[in-house]
Scaffold this active site. Structure first.
Site, PDB file in Angstrom:
ATOM      1  N   SER A 253     -12.723  15.092 -53.149  1.00 46.60           N
ATOM      2  CA  SER A 253     -11.847  15.824 -52.229  1.00 46.60           C
ATOM      3  C   SER A 253     -12.593  16.961 -51.547  1.00 46.60           C
ATOM      4  O   SER A 253     -13.153  17.827 -52.213  1.00 46.60           O
ATOM      5  CB  SER A 253     -10.643  16.381 -52.986  1.00 46.60           C
ATOM      6  OG  SER A 253      -9.925  15.353 -53.624  1.00 46.60           O
TER       7      SER A 253
ATOM      8  N   GLU B  36      -7.408  21.304 -63.999  1.00 48.41           N
ATOM      9  CA  GLU B  36      -6.781  20.378 -63.063  1.00 48.41           C
ATOM     10  C   GLU B  36      -5.407  19.947 -63.557  1.00 48.41           C
ATOM     11  O   GLU B  36      -4.494  19.715 -62.771  1.00 48.41           O
ATOM     12  CB  GLU B  36      -7.681  19.156 -62.877  1.00 48.41           C
ATOM     13  CG  GLU B  36      -7.227  18.204 -61.801  1.00 48.41           C
ATOM     14  CD  GLU B  36      -8.280  17.158 -61.472  1.00 48.41           C
ATOM     15  OE1 GLU B  36      -8.032  16.340 -60.570  1.00 48.41           O
ATOM     16  OE2 GLU B  36      -9.351  17.157 -62.111  1.00 48.41           O
TER      17      GLU B  36
ATOM     18  N   GLU C  20      -1.223   6.991 -67.197  1.00 43.86           N
ATOM     19  CA  GLU C  20      -1.413   6.250 -68.444  1.00 43.86           C
ATOM     20  C   GLU C  20      -2.316   7.024 -69.409  1.00 43.86           C
ATOM     21  O   GLU C  20      -2.060   7.081 -70.626  1.00 43.86           O
ATOM     22  CB  GLU C  20      -2.028   4.877 -68.138  1.00 43.86           C
ATOM     23  CG  GLU C  20      -1.093   3.923 -67.402  1.00 43.86           C
ATOM     24  CD  GLU C  20      -0.955   4.229 -65.919  1.00 43.86           C
ATOM     25  OE1 GLU C  20      -0.051   3.673 -65.285  1.00 43.86           O
ATOM     26  OE2 GLU C  20      -1.762   5.041 -65.386  1.00 43.86           O
TER      27      GLU C  20
END
Length: 388
Positions: A156, A239, A367
């Site tokens: 990013s 994060e 997940e």
């Protein structure tokens, strides 16, 4: 109860009234103008002491958690631009440096970040996304430098970055998580090729990074050689956790307000199903805000707390933007642009919904978060590991 948060709220509200750029949502300039705008807005916030409130006071932060909440609430309520380009620098890079960097590395980079140094995260690779430990980028020691070769993906803001948080394999013979090292890569080093990736939303927020015999000084190694996996946990914790305090307030304030506006504009507020959905979102957002405040305020979060918050936020964002698309109807499908400095609840609902899927992937997919919660939070047996 102290009156300081109330006084601080009035201060922030007045500052926003005179400093939030008018008409920023309608800016239609190119990538260079967006980057310049982001840099200018960062310095506006820095001048007021609002750019890095979560940093220690020594480095320019030090706001108590309750005042950080107030700050993010008022910025969202005033429709202030989000710090998109500086996000990795002020959260991921800073958390890594504070947790594992040397004093010299902190002195070199934390003030530089305040001066506008931009960072990108070089973790994921084409064959090492969810299974980050499978990364193949190599770093070979050669005297006082490491020579790095490989490829990174989904980086990013790489097109604007000055530095990169880089994971590379320094011992190819060690078990996957034990042969990785962590580096602070100068993006101006010869041998680096950045190629933007066009997304489904039409934007190119992500890039690929190709590294060919890139020389990284040994002084830019963070932590010990081959101990990069442990250092990366500080980055991933930021994060999954600290960054969510601001995002939760934006979702609960500006995001929910835009959802209400959309329902009012389409005449659907009297629909019992819509009303029920809005009530459910309001309740979930209240829970998310409480989780974020507890995570940041306790000082010693549990081993799975950050994963709980990240999972909760990303999937709530996904469902909320999906609801926005449903309520907005066909008109949502004709909005082809969204403000570049906004969050993923801009009110351009289809683009917001498509973009919301991004949040269930970086920092560990949903997940993976569920596995962390099960194993580290609930103490359930670990998943079987492959035998080869």
């Amino acid at each position: 109860m102290s009156t300081r948060p109330d006084e601080f709220r009035a201060e922030v509200r007045e500052w926003c009234r005179t400093h939030v750029p008018a008409g920023w949502r309608t800016r239609t300039g190119g990538d260079a103008e967006f980057a310049a705008f982001q840099r200018d807005w960062f310095q506006e916030l820095r001048g007021a002491g609002f750019a890095v409130p979560h940093w220690p006071a020594r480095w320019g932060g030090g706001l108590p958690v309750d005042e950080q909440v107030v700050l993010y609430q008022e910025l969202a309520a005033s429709d202030a631009p989000r710090l998109v380009l500086a996000f990795v620098a002020i959260h991921h890079a800073a958390a890594t440096l504070l947790a594992a960097g040397t004093e010299e590395q902190r002195r070199r980079h934390l003030p530089a970040i305040l001066d506008g140094e931009l960072w990108v995260q070089g973790f994921s690779e084409p064959d090492a996304g969810s299974d980050l430990a499978a990364l193949r980028t190599t770093a070979r020691r050669d005297g006082d430098t490491y020579v790095v070769t490989g490829q990174k993906l989904w980086a990013s803001g790489a097109a604007h970055a000055d530095r990169c948080l880089l994971l590379a394999r320094t011992d190819p013979t060690a078990p996957k998580r034990h042969g990785i090292s962590y580096f602070l890569l100068d993006m101006r080093t010869p041998g680096i090729d950045v190629r933007p990736v066009r997304q489904a939303t039409g934007e190119s927020h992500f890039s690929e990074i190709f590294l060919t015999d890139v020389a990284v000084p040994a002084t830019d190694l963070v932590g010990r050689e081959n101990a990069g996996w442990q250092v990366a946990q500080a980055t991933l914790a930021a994060e999954r956790g600290m960054t969510m305090l601001e995002l939760a307030e934006r979702l609960g304030n500006a995001g929910f307000r835009r959802l209400l506006d959309t329902c009012a504009r389409t005449g659907s507020l009297d629909d019992p199903l819509v009303a029920d959905g809005l009530a459910a979102f309001d309740t979930e957002i209240t829970g998310l805000r409480a989780l974020c405040r507890d995570l940041v305020g306790t000082g010693e979060p549990g081993p799975a707390d950050a994963s709980i918050v990240k999972l909760y936020y990303s999937e709530l964002l996904q469902r909320m933007t999906d609801f926005g698309v449903t309520v907005a109807g066909l008109a949502a499908h004709t909005e082809l642009t969204r403000p570049a400095s906004s969050s993923w609840e801009s009110g351009a609902w289809m683009l917001d919904f498509v973009g919301s899927w991004e949040w269930t992937i970086p920092g560990g997919t949903s997940e993976i978060q569920r596995t962390i919660i099960a194993e580290r939070g609930l103490g359930l047996p670990r998943e079987p590991r492959p035998t080869r």
